[in-house]
Scaffold this motif. Structure first.
Motif, PDB file in Angstrom:
ATOM      1  N   UNK A 186       0.690  -1.395   0.031  1.00 23.28           N
ATOM      2  CA  UNK A 186       0.140   0.092   0.020  1.00 23.28           C
ATOM      3  C   UNK A 186       0.908   1.257   0.142  1.00 23.28           C
ATOM      4  N   UNK A 187       2.053   1.179  -0.329  1.00 23.62           N
ATOM      5  CA  UNK A 187       2.903   2.396  -0.364  1.00 23.62           C
ATOM      6  C   UNK A 187       2.430   3.486  -1.228  1.00 23.62           C
ATOM      7  N   UNK A 188       1.670   3.082  -2.373  1.00 25.88           N
ATOM      8  CA  UNK A 188       1.314   3.932  -3.254  1.00 25.88           C
ATOM      9  C   UNK A 188       0.257   4.950  -2.519  1.00 25.88           C
ATOM     10  N   UNK A 189      -0.577   4.136  -1.826  1.00 26.56           N
ATOM     11  CA  UNK A 189      -1.735   5.225  -1.153  1.00 26.56           C
ATOM     12  C   UNK A 189      -1.171   5.807   0.050  1.00 26.56           C
ATOM     13  N   UNK A 190      -0.005   5.489   0.579  1.00 27.26           N
ATOM     14  CA  UNK A 190       0.414   6.246   1.878  1.00 27.26           C
ATOM     15  C   UNK A 190       1.145   7.347   1.187  1.00 27.26           C
ATOM     16  N   UNK A 191       2.178   7.217   0.458  1.00 27.46           N
ATOM     17  CA  UNK A 191       2.836   8.499  -0.206  1.00 27.46           C
ATOM     18  C   UNK A 191       1.936   9.717  -0.686  1.00 27.46           C
ATOM     19  N   UNK A 192       0.766   9.341  -0.920  1.00 29.41           N
ATOM     20  CA  UNK A 192      -0.041  10.511  -1.479  1.00 29.41           C
ATOM     21  C   UNK A 192      -0.082  11.657  -0.231  1.00 29.41           C
ATOM     22  N   UNK A 193      -0.405  11.175   0.911  1.00 30.42           N
ATOM     23  CA  UNK A 193      -0.561  11.917   2.259  1.00 30.42           C
ATOM     24  C   UNK A 193       0.765  12.806   2.402  1.00 30.42           C
ATOM     25  N   UNK A 194       1.978  12.450   2.224  1.00 31.18           N
ATOM     26  CA  UNK A 194       3.275  12.955   2.154  1.00 31.18           C
ATOM     27  C   UNK A 194       3.141  14.243   1.226  1.00 31.18           C
ATOM     28  N   UNK A 195       2.896  13.815  -0.254  1.00 29.30           N
ATOM     29  CA  UNK A 195       2.759  14.794  -1.180  1.00 29.30           C
ATOM     30  C   UNK A 195       1.701  15.923  -1.067  1.00 29.30           C
ATOM     31  N   UNK A 196       0.582  15.473  -0.141  1.00 29.86           N
ATOM     32  CA  UNK A 196      -0.424  16.549  -0.183  1.00 29.86           C
ATOM     33  C   UNK A 196       0.181  17.553   0.981  1.00 29.86           C
ATOM     34  N   UNK A 197       0.665  17.194   2.072  1.00 28.88           N
ATOM     35  CA  UNK A 197       1.294  17.875   3.189  1.00 28.88           C
ATOM     36  C   UNK A 197       2.551  18.793   2.569  1.00 28.88           C
ATOM     37  N   UNK A 198       3.332  18.171   1.659  1.00 28.68           N
ATOM     38  CA  UNK A 198       4.290  18.971   1.029  1.00 28.68           C
ATOM     39  C   UNK A 198       3.789  20.217   0.181  1.00 28.68           C
ATOM     40  N   UNK A 199       2.798  19.899  -0.759  1.00 31.94           N
ATOM     41  CA  UNK A 199       2.337  20.926  -1.724  1.00 31.94           C
ATOM     42  C   UNK A 199       1.602  22.002  -0.912  1.00 31.94           C
ATOM     43  N   UNK A 200       0.844  21.735   0.410  1.00 33.77           N
ATOM     44  CA  UNK A 200       0.244  22.642   1.284  1.00 33.77           C
ATOM     45  C   UNK A 200       1.103  23.248   2.139  1.00 33.77           C
ATOM     46  N   UNK A 201       2.453  22.969   2.097  1.00 29.54           N
ATOM     47  CA  UNK A 201       3.408  23.669   3.387  1.00 29.54           C
ATOM     48  C   UNK A 201       3.145  23.399   4.440  1.00 29.54           C
ATOM     49  N   UNK A 202       2.921  22.184   4.679  1.00 29.58           N
ATOM     50  CA  UNK A 202       2.632  21.770   6.296  1.00 29.58           C
ATOM     51  C   UNK A 202       4.056  21.142   6.899  1.00 29.58           C
ATOM     52  N   UNK A 203       4.333  21.274   7.887  1.00 34.19           N
ATOM     53  CA  UNK A 203       5.429  20.745   8.793  1.00 34.19           C
ATOM     54  C   UNK A 203       5.120  19.194   8.801  1.00 34.19           C
TER      55      UNK A 203
END
Length: 76
Positions: free
Chosen positions: A34-51
């Motif tokens: 399920x790594x493809x599903x998990x990485x999406x959360x990291x990308x979303x946080x990065x795009x929205x500038x979240x720590x």
């Protein structure tokens, strides 16, 4: 190993998150089920500038594979 992985007998994997000195995500590598599903959360946080540590505040369903992000953010 997290409970969902144990239930599914998928106990091999790794999650590596790289942050700058201020805690912002520079990149992440996730290998395993399920790594493809998990990485999406990291990308979303990065795009929205979240720590990265802010992901600890996000509710994660239990038991799920994405729980690895919640635990990592808590440890950070």
């Amino acid at each position: 190993t997290f409970d969902r992985a144990i239930i599914d007998r998928e106990t091999h994997g790794i999650c590596k998150i790289i942050c700058d000195k201020n805690g912002y995500i520079l990149g992440a590598q996730i290998l395993g089920t399920r790594s493809g599903e998990i990485i999406q959360e990291m990308q979303t946080a990065k795009i929205f500038g979240k720590k990265f540590t802010e992901l600890f505040k996000v509710m994660h369903a239990y038991p799920t594979y994405s729980e690895v992000i919640w635990h990592a953010a808590q440890d950070a």
